[in-house]
Design a protein around this motif. Structure first.
Motif, PDB file in Angstrom:
ATOM      1  N   LYS A   9       0.831  -1.208   0.000  1.00  0.00           N
ATOM      2  CA  LYS A   9       0.000   0.000   0.000  1.00  0.00           C
ATOM      3  C   LYS A   9       0.866   1.258   0.000  1.00  0.00           C
ATOM      4  CE  LYS A   9       0.797   2.228   3.913  1.00  0.00           C
ATOM      5  NZ  LYS A   9       1.808   2.004   4.729  1.00  0.00           N
ATOM      6  N   HIS A  16      -0.141   9.935   9.771  1.00  0.00           N
ATOM      7  CA  HIS A  16      -0.004  10.442  11.151  1.00  0.00           C
ATOM      8  C   HIS A  16      -1.265  11.173  11.610  1.00  0.00           C
ATOM      9  CE1 HIS A  16       3.961   9.030  12.094  1.00  0.00           C
ATOM     10  NE2 HIS A  16       4.345   9.374  10.875  1.00  0.00           N
ATOM     11  N   PRO A 143      -2.288   1.769  15.694  1.00  0.00           N
ATOM     12  CA  PRO A 143      -2.499   1.980  14.257  1.00  0.00           C
ATOM     13  C   PRO A 143      -3.888   2.576  14.019  1.00  0.00           C
ATOM     14  CG  PRO A 143      -2.799  -0.333  14.780  1.00  0.00           C
ATOM     15  CD  PRO A 143      -2.338   0.340  16.047  1.00  0.00           C
ATOM     16  N   SER A 144      -3.979   3.388  12.979  1.00  0.00           N
ATOM     17  CA  SER A 144      -5.288   3.962  12.663  1.00  0.00           C
ATOM     18  C   SER A 144      -6.218   2.921  12.068  1.00  0.00           C
ATOM     19  CB  SER A 144      -5.118   5.103  11.659  1.00  0.00           C
ATOM     20  OG  SER A 144      -4.578   4.595  10.450  1.00  0.00           O
ATOM     21  N   ASP A 147      -3.943   0.891   7.037  1.00  0.00           N
ATOM     22  CA  ASP A 147      -3.133  -0.066   6.272  1.00  0.00           C
ATOM     23  C   ASP A 147      -3.911  -1.360   6.030  1.00  0.00           C
ATOM     24  OD1 ASP A 147      -1.235   1.900   6.563  1.00  0.00           O
ATOM     25  OD2 ASP A 147       0.347   0.575   7.302  1.00  0.00           O
TER      26      ASP A 147
END
Ligand code: MEV
Length: 351
Positions: A9, A16, A143-144, A147
């Motif tokens: 990706k 961020h 992690p958001s 990904d």
């Protein structure tokens, strides 16, 4: 044998800030992939994983706490709870580790697909994404979720991390802790879907929407050759945000505004505007503190050779940068990146 793959990706913009509830846009990199193959093992042999590129080979019994072991154990519990299967998994990948191209999410996604296929289970992209998010948490802490989402769906996505609805029913002391989570603090009034557009899926704690691409775009990907684990810059940004919340919230707001304009430029196919916006995003990433001399050198070389815009992509401090190029300048920019020290230059067309 059951074989499955998953793409790498690229974060086009918004990295961020996306951890703190602002939108980001990510693209699948279908040309570079992770692969997992599963073969049945002898009865009683249990589950073994082999990752030759990492020089690793282990069994679930020996290393139950390994994040990939936990992922496979969760999958077996979900797909085949009544039996203790015996199989061997071999993991390979074209995606350099810690390069900003989603190697961890791609390996975990290929692993989930192959093991689920071997166990005869059909999982939706959303289920795969949710399972992989669990392993991303083990590697990166906070992690958001962008990904695992872009890799599992393998399409360009507009992604906004939102407050988890389930948390609203949690105990008060949990709510207090959760309010200090980056995506929640100061965001109480934002609702899923607030950014507009027609959502195609709301994945628990994120709004995920397709991204319209008005005209094909060519991106060159310059690898700085510096390997940087995602959790390090992400952790440093968190420390800085905790020390100077007003400054960092303002920076994240500015990134979010750029990302919204990128979405419009993508839809209208306005490459010149898109290039300017990538440059603006890079300036903000420098202020956030996640660029590096190597990345800055590659970005400057790309712009100097005629790229329409350039920025780092992913967590930063190393890994890759991207340059938006038109056909006339593509080879000049590629040469300039190599001249400026890029370990390799890949190309992707976003269509
Ligand atoms: C990493 O690909 C993108 C970051 O924004 C981290 C995350 O979103 O989890 C740096």
């Amino acid at each position: 044998m059951t074989l499955a793959t998953a793409p790498g990706k690229l974060i086009l913009c918004g990295e961020h800030a996306v951890v703190y509830g602002r939108p980001a846009i990510a693209l699948p990199l279908s040309g570079v992939r992770a692969r997992a193959s599963v073969d049945p093992g002898p009865p009683g042999s249990g589950i073994r994983l082999h990752a030759p590129a990492l020089g690793r080979s282990w069994s679930l019994a020996e290393a139950p706490d390994d994040p990939f072991s936990e992922l496979v154990a969760a999958l077996v519990a979900r797909c085949s709870p009544a039996c203790a299967p015996d199989f061997e998994v071999v993991i390979t990948s074209d995606i350099p580790i810690a390069s900003g191209m989603g190697s961890g999410a791609a390996i975990a996604t290929a692993l989930v697909r192959a093991v689920a296929g071997h166990l005869g289970a059909e999982l939706s992209a959303a289920e795969i994404s949710a399972l992989v998010y669990g392993s991303e948490r083990r590697f990166h802490g906070t992690p958001s979720g962008i990904d695992n989402t872009v890799v599992a769906f393998e399409r360009a996505v507009w992604f906004v991390r939102t407050k988890n609805r389930e948390r609203e029913n949690s105990e008060p002391e949990n709510r207090e802790r959760e309010n200090s989570e980056p995506e929640n603090r100061g965001r109480e009034n934002r609702e899923p879907g607030e950014q507009g557009g027609s959502g195609f899926s709301l994945l628990g704690s994120a709004t995920v929407e397709p991204v319209a691409i008005g005209a094909p775009l060519t991106l060159l990907i310059g690898d700085s050759g510096v390997r940087s684990e995602t959790r390090l810059p992400v952790g440093e940004v968190r420390r800085r945000w905790a020390a100077e919340p007003a400054r960092y919230e303002a920076l994240f707001d500015a990134v979010g505004a750029v990302v919204a304009r990128v979405r419009a430029a993508l839809a209208s196919g306005d490459r010149a505007e898109l290039g300017r916006l990538l440059d603006e995003n890079q300036a903000l990433l420098q202020e956030i503190g996640v660029s590096s001399p190597e990345l800055d050198r590659l970005v400057a070389a790309a712009r100097g050779a005629g790229a329409l815009g350039a920025k780092l992509s992913g967590a930063g401090w190393g890994g890759v940068m991207i340059a938006l190029v038109d056909d006339e300048r593509r080879e000049a920019v590629r040469a300039a990146l190599l001249e400026a020290g890029a370990a390799r230059v890949l190309e992707t067309v976003v269509a």
